[in-house]
Design an enzyme around this catalytic site. Structure first.
Site, short mmCIF file in Angstrom:
data_model
loop_
_atom_site.label_atom_id
_atom_site.label_comp_id
_atom_site.label_asym_id
_atom_site.label_seq_id
_atom_site.Cartn_x
_atom_site.Cartn_y
_atom_site.Cartn_z
N HIS A 9 48.06 34.34 38.28
CA HIS A 9 48.79 33.38 39.13
C HIS A 9 48.57 33.63 40.62
CE1 HIS A 9 50.93 31.67 35.71
NE2 HIS A 9 50.91 32.91 35.24
N LYS B 104 43.84 28.66 35.85
CA LYS B 104 45.04 28.19 36.55
C LYS B 104 44.64 27.50 37.86
CE LYS B 104 47.83 30.89 33.63
NZ LYS B 104 48.13 32.21 33.13
N SER C 218 54.31 35.81 36.09
CA SER C 218 54.16 34.41 35.68
C SER C 218 55.49 33.68 35.52
CB SER C 218 53.36 34.33 34.38
OG SER C 218 53.85 35.25 33.42
#
Ligand SMILES: *Cc1c(COP(=O)(O)O)cnc(C)c1O
Length: 392
Positions: free
Chosen positions: A204, A234, A176
């Site tokens: 991610h 995300k 990250s």
């Protein structure tokens, strides 16, 4: 008496004091911040979907049909057909037998690791893994062994030492704060050799890497990962977390993961958002391609200007500043110049590696990014962060 005021002063003295800052608009390529429109260059909403009309419509339709709250935990009265639909969609997307959904990515790691392992386990953790993975290990009382970042030789040495135990290797897929990709193919090969289970955190990576955007396993073209974890918060632009894997394993974790069992399930609206986001990600490969191309271009431009940029192939572009106060100052001046990029400091990143964690979104155009480069150049030159006279 515990001296809260004194503790707060200590935090301030270390330059580690953090404040909430409020956006005044939806999270898009541009946001309203302190009354001004600024370019957002640090969102985790990599595909720019937080304000997408298709997702808003899906959320509204789910509210109309199923209401606003889910009313219970999953194993009591809080399982709605829409949760089953999402878990089926996730298993299809990840090409696994089954999946289960948690309320946040944080709770997913906590519940999964603590639900699976106990004091008879050893968990092998990359040094830069997310805090929620480390907390999951702590909660489970498993022995925690940290290996050097992305270093499979170090991992193998440590695996050999604990042969015969119940072993789990956990790694972020895309890290990250550094934006690099774990050598998951090699890790899985090692795990098979040493009889360990593997878990990848695709917070991610989901929606960002891999042919269909399904994450790190797809990026490497491998299918031997036992637990593929990810967030719905995300690139998928909503909230929640998931794990995907073999049906038996998921069934077991439904019995054991306390953060799944003792928490009210996701609301219908955010569940619908995740289902729709998966559909969009599967159908639209071009925006993902543009995002990764733009990230490469942006990284190159920053390097040419003399910034200290970490290597990578993801939309996470860390610009290392070093000193925490300087990073915060740089961030403030950038906001005045129209760029919103908060500074990341210890303890989130190691000491002396404070940074601006730039992330791009698929909704940034090349023109937006050119303007950003000009602003970064102007502010950094003025502050002496680049152009110190000994570059090149
Ligand atoms: C953000 C993040 C999480 C937590 O996910 P949330 O949905 O925000 O709770 C877990 N792991 C990693 C690597 C993350 O970056």
């Amino acid at each position: 008496m515990f001296d809260i005021e004194g503790k707060l002063s200590d935090i301030r003295a270390k330059g580690a004091y953090r404040e909430l800052r409020y956006l005044e608009s939806a999270q898009g390529a541009y946001v309203t911040f302190e009354g001004r429109r600024v370019m957002l260059l640090s969102s985790n909403s990599y595909l720019g979907l937080c304000d997408d009309q298709r997702l808003k419509d899906a959320a509204i339709a789910a509210i109309e049909k199923y209401g606003v709250g889910s009313g219970g935990s999953r194993l009591t009265t809080g399982s709605n057909l829409i949760h089953r639909d999402l878990e089926i969609a996730l298993a299809e997307f990840k090409r696994t037998e089954s999946s289960m959904v948690f309320n946040t990515g944080y709770m997913t790691n906590l519940g999964t690791i603590a639900g699976l392992t106990d004091e008879n386990w050893t968990v092998f953790c990359d040094r830069l893994n997310h805090a929620s993975i480390v907390d999951g290990c702590r909660l489970s009382k498993a022995r925690l062994i940290v290996y050097k970042h992305c270093d499979v030789d170090d991992l193998e040495k440590k695996l050999a030492r604990y042969k015969g135990n119940n072993n789990l290797i956990v790694t972020d897929g895309v890290f990250s704060m550094d934006g690099d990709i774990a050598p998951l193919d090699k890790i899985v090969r090692l795990a098979k050799k040493h009889g360990a289970l593997t878990m990848v955190d695709d917070a991610h990576a989901t929606g960002v890497i891999g042919e269909s955007g399904s994450g790190t396993a797809e990026y490497f073209g491998i299918d031997g990962v036992d637990i593929q974890m990810g967030t719905l918060s995300k690139a998928l632009a909503g909230e929640g977390g998931y794990i995907a894997g073999k049906a038996e394993l998921i069934d077991y974790l439904r019995q054991k993961a306390k953060s799944f069992i003792y928490s009210t399930s996701l609301s219908p609206a955010v569940t619908a958002v995740a289902i729709e986001a998966i559909k969009i990600i599967k159908d639209d490969r071009s925006s993902r391609g543009r995002l990764l191309e733009n990230a490469n271009w942006f990284r190159g431009q920053l390097r040419e200007l003399g910034f200290d940029v970490l290597n990578g192939a993801t939309p996470i572009i860390p610009v290392i500043i070093g000193d925490a106060d300087l990073a915060v100052d740089f961030s403030k001046k950038l906001a005045e110049a129209g760029l919103y990029i908060p500074a990341i400091r210890p303890p989130t990143v190691p000491r002396n590696t404070s940074r601006l964690r730039i992330t791009l979104m698929a909704t940034h155009t090349r023109e937006d990014l050119s303007c950003a480069i000009e602003a970064l150049k102007g502010v950094a030159t003025e502050m002496g962060i680049i152009g110190g006279g000994y570059n090149g």
